[in-house]
Scaffold this motif. Structure first.
Motif, short mmCIF file in Angstrom:
data_model
loop_
_atom_site.label_atom_id
_atom_site.label_comp_id
_atom_site.label_asym_id
_atom_site.label_seq_id
_atom_site.Cartn_x
_atom_site.Cartn_y
_atom_site.Cartn_z
N LEU A 1 0.76 -1.36 0.03
CA LEU A 1 0.19 -0.20 0.13
C LEU A 1 0.80 1.28 -0.11
O LEU A 1 1.83 1.31 0.68
N ALA A 2 0.53 2.38 -0.78
CA ALA A 2 1.10 3.50 -0.67
C ALA A 2 1.11 4.09 0.78
O ALA A 2 0.19 3.86 1.57
N LEU A 3 2.27 4.83 1.33
CA LEU A 3 2.58 5.29 2.40
C LEU A 3 1.07 5.99 3.41
O LEU A 3 0.84 5.39 4.44
N PRO A 4 0.51 6.60 2.65
CA PRO A 4 -0.60 7.49 3.25
C PRO A 4 -1.50 6.36 3.55
O PRO A 4 -2.21 6.40 4.65
N ILE A 5 -1.82 5.54 2.69
CA ILE A 5 -3.09 4.42 2.88
C ILE A 5 -2.63 3.51 4.15
O ILE A 5 -3.38 2.96 4.90
N TYR A 6 -1.10 3.22 3.92
CA TYR A 6 -0.69 2.31 5.04
C TYR A 6 -0.97 2.92 6.42
O TYR A 6 -1.42 2.27 7.50
N LEU A 7 -0.51 4.34 6.62
CA LEU A 7 -0.74 4.89 7.62
C LEU A 7 -2.18 5.05 8.00
O LEU A 7 -2.51 4.52 9.44
N LEU A 8 -2.97 5.38 7.41
CA LEU A 8 -4.49 5.23 7.29
C LEU A 8 -4.62 3.84 8.04
O LEU A 8 -5.82 3.84 8.95
N TRP A 9 -4.56 2.66 7.33
CA TRP A 9 -4.75 1.37 7.85
C TRP A 9 -4.39 1.23 9.42
O TRP A 9 -5.16 0.82 10.13
N LEU A 10 -3.24 1.71 9.69
CA LEU A 10 -2.70 1.70 11.13
C LEU A 10 -3.67 2.48 12.22
O LEU A 10 -3.82 1.95 13.19
N VAL A 11 -4.00 3.59 11.61
CA VAL A 11 -4.73 4.51 12.67
C VAL A 11 -6.11 3.94 12.72
O VAL A 11 -6.69 3.95 13.83
N VAL A 12 -6.77 3.45 11.60
CA VAL A 12 -8.13 2.78 11.79
C VAL A 12 -8.14 1.54 12.33
O VAL A 12 -8.91 1.28 13.35
N THR A 13 -6.85 0.58 12.37
CA THR A 13 -7.09 -0.58 12.96
C THR A 13 -6.84 -0.56 14.57
O THR A 13 -7.17 -1.20 15.32
N PHE A 14 -6.17 0.71 14.73
CA PHE A 14 -5.66 0.86 16.11
C PHE A 14 -7.03 1.48 16.85
O PHE A 14 -7.50 1.13 17.94
N ALA A 15 -7.82 2.42 16.17
CA ALA A 15 -9.18 2.77 16.70
C ALA A 15 -10.20 1.86 16.92
O ALA A 15 -10.77 1.66 18.04
#
Length: 158
Positions: free
Chosen positions: A48-62
């Protein structure tokens, strides 16, 4: 209920995710099995592109804070050993910008498990003082950050 069955996991989405799709039901070392369950998912998301991967991390954390809180309350145990969504997110954090290949996935696995088990400061401190879903998640997030830093240093050195 302190130990859900796989059938109960399938009926309750909070348990299903909090228990890492059943990997947290392992009778020994559920955290290790939860981390292992994160590897095939990482394999799917690693490009995944870095911004999408970071979004993945934020969403899975929340979502993890929510699922782990709900599951923990339903089980009547603050941080039930079978709740492993936190290990999964911690591993995905470890693997942020990791070099490609199975060797790096293995190194990331070992580093994350090391920091998750040893809990150097302030991981252990947070683990003892922060409650609820946030408390379940935060120590593994920080273990993932520690492992991420070491993994990146190894990648630079290697």
């Amino acid at each position: 209920m302190t130990n859900p069955t796989f059938k109960e996991l399938l009926r309750n989405p909070n348990h299903l995710f909090a228990f890492g799709f059943g990997s947290g039901l392992a009778p020994k070392a559920p955290g290790t099995f939860g981390t292992l369950a994160a590897i095939p998912i990482f394999w799917l998301i690693q490009d995944l592109a870095l911004p999408i991967y970071l979004l993945w991390l934020v969403v899975t954390f929340a979502l993890g804070v929510y699922w782990c809180e709900r599951s923990s309350k339903a089980l009547g145990v603050h941080d039930h050993g079978g709740i492993v969504w936190d290990e999964m997110v911690g591993y995905w954090i470890t693997m942020l910008l990791a070099p490609a290949g199975w060797l790096w996935m293995l190194v990331g696995f070992v580093l994350f498990r090391f920091f998750d088990i040893v809990k150097p400061w302030p991981i252990g401190w947070l683990d003892r003082r922060v409650g609820g879903g946030m408390g379940i998640m935060i120590d593994d997030v920080l273990a993932g950050v520690y492992a991420l830093i070491v993994l990146q240093l190894l990648a630079l050195w290697w």
